[in-house]
Design a protein around this motif. Structure first.
Motif, mmCIF file in Angstrom:
data_model
loop_
_atom_site.group_PDB
_atom_site.id
_atom_site.type_symbol
_atom_site.label_atom_id
_atom_site.label_comp_id
_atom_site.label_asym_id
_atom_site.label_seq_id
_atom_site.Cartn_x
_atom_site.Cartn_y
_atom_site.Cartn_z
ATOM 1 N N PRO A 473 0.800 -1.232 0.000
ATOM 2 C CA PRO A 473 0.000 0.000 0.000
ATOM 3 C C PRO A 473 0.828 1.276 0.000
ATOM 4 O O PRO A 473 0.474 2.256 -0.643
ATOM 5 C CB PRO A 473 -0.822 -0.128 1.293
ATOM 6 C CG PRO A 473 -0.977 -1.594 1.481
ATOM 7 C CD PRO A 473 0.329 -2.197 1.008
ATOM 8 N N LEU A 531 2.965 -0.768 5.973
ATOM 9 C CA LEU A 531 1.869 -0.433 5.076
ATOM 10 C C LEU A 531 1.777 1.052 4.761
ATOM 11 O O LEU A 531 1.371 1.426 3.661
ATOM 12 C CB LEU A 531 0.529 -0.900 5.669
ATOM 13 C CG LEU A 531 0.383 -2.402 5.944
ATOM 14 C CD1 LEU A 531 -0.987 -2.683 6.549
ATOM 15 C CD2 LEU A 531 0.581 -3.206 4.669
ATOM 16 N N ASP A 538 -5.971 -3.190 4.159
ATOM 17 C CA ASP A 538 -4.579 -3.370 3.728
ATOM 18 C C ASP A 538 -3.838 -4.382 4.589
ATOM 19 O O ASP A 538 -2.876 -4.997 4.146
ATOM 20 C CB ASP A 538 -3.829 -2.034 3.760
ATOM 21 C CG ASP A 538 -4.345 -1.063 2.710
ATOM 22 O OD1 ASP A 538 -4.839 -1.524 1.676
ATOM 23 O OD2 ASP A 538 -4.249 0.158 2.941
#
Length: 755
Positions: A473, A531, A538
Motif C-alpha cells: 500500500p 503499510l 490493507d
C-alpha cells in the motif's frame, strides 16, 4: 498535598519497572511534569492525553488544578495545582530535541526517523519545519558522499520546492552537480532510457541548466547507436536482445518514433513479459507454504497434482491435474477419474503406488498428514482410483498438492506451460514449451530481480518492465495516477509469523516468548513501517496463526477464533517477564550447580525482501528497549536448513489458503517450521481425527486458542498482497491466487511508450 485523587486521598509507594532507554519514538508517549522546589521538587511521567495538546499553553490561575493520569497508576486520575508546576516537557517537544541532538551527531537515520514520526503524528510541533529544512540540507553531504545520488537529488528538489528561499544558490549548484553525477552513473550502467528521461525532466523543470547543455547531444548519439544495434539484432533473430536495447532508447526524443516501431514489431514476432520481482526464485514449488518466489515461479514450470483455485463454502475448490475428483458424501472415499490421455498409459498404477509411498514412514516421500488418513488404495479399471480413508476427512484432496519429482509422478501431466532456460543473480528466463502458441501469448517471461523497490516502481512507470509481482500500500499510492498501470489484489492475504527454531533456554520459556510479543508494537510496525496505511483492508494484526480473511473472502476465516484478541503492546510487562525468566533460569541452574545462562543475542532469520527486512529490523529495535538483544540473518533462498540452524527465530510469510490442512503442513510436517510442542501436537491430532466440518472448525478454534496461550508460534499480522500490471498485458486474472495462475490466457498488445 501535591498529587491527589479528586476525593482527596494520596496514593504512592509502588516502584516502576525500569525499561532500558531507547529512541523516544519507540517508547510509550508520556509527558513530564516537573515540580517547583516549594512543592518538594521531583519529576513525574504522565499520560499525554489528559494534558493540553499544545506546548505553548497559557498557564491558568495558580489555584486551578490540572487533571493528570500518572504512568505509574494508569487506572487512577489525579489532580495537581498549577502553582506547584515548574514546567511541563511535552512528549513531542522531547522527540524534537532528540532529533536535534541526532542531527548534531550526524545520525541522519535516527534524525529522519524522529522527524518523520513528528510530521506524521505531531505536525503542529513548533520549530518542526525549521528543523526539517536543516535536516534536508545537512544530510545532503552524507548521502552524496555515500553515492546515494537518487536520494541526494530527491532531497535537493524537496528542499527547493518546499523552501525556495533556503540557500537558493547553494541548492541550485548542488542540483547541477548531482544531476551530472547521476547521468554519469546511468550512462556507465547502460541505462540510457533512464538517463534520457532524467535529462528531459530536469530541462523541463529547471531549464537548460549547465549540465543538460553539456550532456544532451551525447545522450542522443548513444541512443541512436544503441537503437541501430537493436534493429540489427531484430534482423538476425535475436529478439530478446533487440527488445532490451530498444527499451533503453525510449527516453531519447530523437529516436522515440523508431524505437516504438521496433517494439511494435517485436510484440508481434516475439511477445515477452518482463516481470519485476523483489525475491529470487531459487527452488520452484507451486504448493510451497512459506516461500513466495518458489510458489510464484513454480507454477510456470509445474502443476500440482491437486491445485487450489479459490475459497468455497466448505473449504477450497481444487482441480485434479489428471482428470476429475469426487469426495463421497460420508467423507470416507476419494474417487479419482483419469482423463483418456492418462487412462491408457498405466498411470493409475503409478499414481496408486505414489499414494502408498506417501503413507510409508520408511519412504523418502513420507507425508505424516497423508499417512494419518489414508487406509487403502484400489484401482477400479484403467481410469479410476479409489482412495479409502481410515476415517472421514473433509479435505483429503487438499493434502495431495504434490509436484513431480524424479519418477514419483507422471511428469507430462504436471508440466507447466514454461521451462526455466536460464537464471542468475539478475534475472530468470522462462520460455514457452510449445511452439504452437496463439498470437500474442508470451513466448518468454523474464523475471528481473530488484533490490531497490523505488527503482522497481520507476522502471514499471517508464515501461522497462510490464509487471511487478508484489506491491504494498505504501507504494501503491504512487501508481494510482498512472492510467496505463492497473493495481490488482491477490485473492487471498498472506499471514506473517515468527517461528522459534532453536533450543535456546530462553525461547523454551513460554513467559519469555510472551515477553517478546508484549515488547512488539505490532500495530505501529504494521501501520507505520510496512503499510503506511491505517485501512484494515490493507492489513491487520492477528491473534493466532490463521488468516482473518477479507471482506471478499470471509470463507477463509473459518479457522480464526475471534474470541482471542491480539496481545497489546506493553513494554513494562515485557521487561518484567524477561527479568522473571532470568531469575527462573538462574535458580534452576543453581540447583544443578551450573552457572546462570546468559541472554545472548537472538538471531532472526529473514527472507530477503523489503517488507520482511523492515519488519525484522523494527522487531529488533523494539526488543532492545526491554533488554533483549537480537540480530538479523538474511535467508536468500527460503528456509534453507543449513542457515535456519543458525537462527533462533525465522520470519515466515505463509499463504494459508486452506487452514484445515495447511496448519498441518506448517506445524506438523517434517520441515524446519514443525512444532514439537505437546499441546500443538495434540491439537493437530484432534484436527486430523475430525470427521465433519463442525468438528474441523471447533478443532481449529481450539488450536488457535492453544497457540495464542502457549505461543509456540508468535503471530504478527495479515497483509493484503497486490500486484501491478501495465495495460498492454491482456488476460490477467482479476484477483488470482498467484501471479501466473492463468498465464496461458495472457496476451501481449503493443502500447506505445512515451517520454
Amino acid at each position: 498535598m501535591v498529587f491527589c485523587l479528586p476525593a482527596g486521598s494520596l496514593v504512592f509507594g509502588q516502584d516502576e519497572i525500569a525499561v532500558e532507554e531507547g529512541p523516544l519514538i519507540d517508547q510509550q508517549p508520556t509527558d513530564w511534569i516537573h515540580l517547583t522546589d516549594e512543592a518538594g521538587g521531583g519529576s513525574f511521567q504522565v499520560m499525554p492525553r489528559n494534558l493540553p495538546n499544545l506546548p505553548n499553553i497559557t498557564r491558568p490561575e495558580p489555584s486551578q488544578r490540572l487533571p493528570v493520569v500518572l504512568k505509574l497508576f494508569p487506572e487512577r486520575r489525579y489532580e495537581i495545582a498549577w502553582k506547584w508546576i515548574d514546567r511541563i516537557d511535552f512528549y513531542e517537544q522531547m522527540v524534537l530535541d532528540e532529533a536535534k541532538q541526532r542531527l548534531a551527531d550526524k545520525d541522519f537515520i535516527g534524525a529522519f526517523q524522529s522527524l518523520s514520526f513528528l510530521m506524521r503524528r505531531y505536525p503542529d510541533t513548533p520549530q518542526l519545519e525549521d528543523l526539517r529544512q536543516k535536516f534536508l540540507f545537512s544530510s545532503l553531504s552524507a548521502s552524496y558522499a555515500n553515492s546515494q545520488l537518487e536520494q541526494t537529488l530527491s532531497t535537493l528538489e524537496e528542499l527547493r520546492q518546499t523552501a525556495p528561499d533556503f540557500r537558493a544558490d547553494s541548492v541550485a549548484k548542488a542540483i547541477n552537480t548531482v544531476v551530472g553525477a547521476l547521468l554519469d552513473r546511468l550512462e556507465q550502467r547502460g541505462e540510457l532510457s533512464a538517463a534520457g528521461l532524467l535529462a528531459a525532466r530536469i530541462k523541463k523543470q529547471y531549464g537548460a541548466i549547465e549540465v543538460i547543455q553539456q550532456r544532451e547531444a551525447r545522450l542522443q548519439r548513444q541512443s541512436e547507436q544503441l537503437l541501430t544495434d537493436a534493429e540489427q539484432d531484430y534482423a538476425e533473430g535475436r529478439y530478446r536482445e533487440a527488445n532490451s536495447k530498444a527499451l533503453q532508447t525510449i527516453g531519447s526524443p530523437a529516436v522515440a518514433q523508431r524505437s516504438n516501431k521496433l517494439l511494435k514489431s517485436l510484440a508481434k514476432v516475439h511477445p515477452l513479459v518482463r516481470v519485476g520481482v523483489t525475491q529470487r526464485s531459487g527452488q520452484l514449488d507451486p504448493s510451497s507454504l512459506t516461500s513466495w518466489p518458489a510458489r510464484r515461479s513454480g507454477l510456470l514450470v509445474q502443476r500440482p497434482l491437486m491445485r487450489f483455485l479459490q475459497t468455497g463454502n466448505e473449504g477450497g475448490n481444487y482441480v485434479f491435474a489428471m482428470g476429475k475428483h469426487r469426495l463421497s458424501d460420508d467423507y470416507q472415499q476419494l474417487s479419482l477419474s483419469l482423463d483418456a490421455t492418462w487412462s491408457s498409459t498405466g498411470q493409475a498404477a503409478q499414481l496408486s503406488e505414489l499414494m502408498v509411498q506417501r503413507a510409508d514412514p520408511l519412504s523418502q516421500l513420507y507425508d505424516p498428514a497423508w499417512a494419518a488418513i489414508m487406509g487403502s488404495v484400489e484401482i477400479a479399471g484403467s481410469n479410476q482410483i479409489l482412495v479409502n480413508l481410515r476415517h472421514p476427512h473433509v479435505l483429503p484432496h487438499a493434502l495431495m498438492q504434490w509436484t513431480s519429482h524424479s519418477e514419483d509422478l507422471p511428469s507430462a501431466a504436471l508440466t507447466g506451460s514454461y521451462q526455466r532456460s536460464s537464471a542468475d543473480d539478475q534475472q530468470a528466463i522462462y520460455t514457452l514449451r510449445s511452439t504452437g502458441n496463439r498470437e500474442g501469448q508470451p513466448v518468454e517471461i523474464i523475471e528481473i530481480f530488484y533490490q531497490d523497490s523505488k527503482q522497481l516502481l520507476n522502471d514499471l512507470v517508464r515501461g522497462q518492465i510490464d509487471m511487478v509481482d508484489q506491491i504494498y500500500p505504501i507504494d501503491a499510492r504512487q501508481l494510482n495516477a498512472h492510467a496505463d498501470i492497473k493495481l490488482l489484489n491477490y485473492a487471498l492475504p498472506s499471514t506473517h509469523l515468527l517461528i522459534p527454531v532453536s533450543q535456546n533456554q530462553f525461547l523454551r520459556s513460554e513467559k519469555f516468548r510472551r515477553a517478546l510479543l508484549y515488547a512488539t508494537d505490532r500495530e505501529s510496525i504494521l501501520r507505520g513501517e510496512i503499510l503506511g496505511s491505517s485501512d484494515p483492508r490493507d492489513g491487520q494484526v492477528i491473534g493466532g496463526p490463521f488468516p482473518l480473511g477479507q471482506r471478499e473472502s470471509n470463507a477463509l476465516a473459518y479457522a480464526y477464533n475471534e474470541q482471542v484478541r491480539p496481545v497489546d503492546y506493553n513494554p513494562q510487562l515485557a521487561k518484567l517477564l524477561v527479568l522473571y525468566v532470568q531469575q527462573e533460569l538462574t535458580k534452576a541452574a543453581s540447583k544443578q550447580q551450573q552457572p546462570p545462562p546468559a541472554l545472548e543475542t537472538l538471531v532472526v532469520g529473514c527472507p530477503d525482501f523489503e517488507l520482511a527486512r523492515v519488519a525484522v529490523q523494527a522487531l529488533i529495535q523494539q526488543w532492545a528497549i526491554v533488554g533483549v538483544p537480537a540480530q538479523m540473518l538474511i535467508l536468500p533462498d527460503g528456509l534453507n536448513p543449513q542457515l535456519v540452524q543458525k537462527c533462533d527465530f525465522v520470519y515466515v510469510c505463509t499463504t494459508m489458503w486452506e487452514p484445515a490442512t495447511d496448519i498441518q503442513r506448517l506445524l506438523g510436517g517434517r520441515d524446519v517450521t514443525a512444532s514439537d510442542h505437546p499441546y500443538v501436537v495434540q491439537g493437530l491430532q484432534r484436527l486430523r481425527d475430525s470427521r465433519n466440518w463442525r468438528d474441523v472448525r471447533n478443532s481449529l478454534l481450539d488450536l488457535h486458542q492453544v497457540i495464542a496461550f502457549h505461543l509456540p508460534v508468535l503471530p504478527l499480522w495479515q497483509v493484503t498482497d497486490r500486484f501491478a500490471v501495465r495495460r498492454n498485458v491482456q488476460g490477467v486474472t482479476d484477483r488470482p491466487v498467484s501471479l501466473y495462475q492463468d498465464v496461458q490466457n495472457w496476451r501481449m498488445e503493443y502500447a506505445e511508450l512515451s517520454r
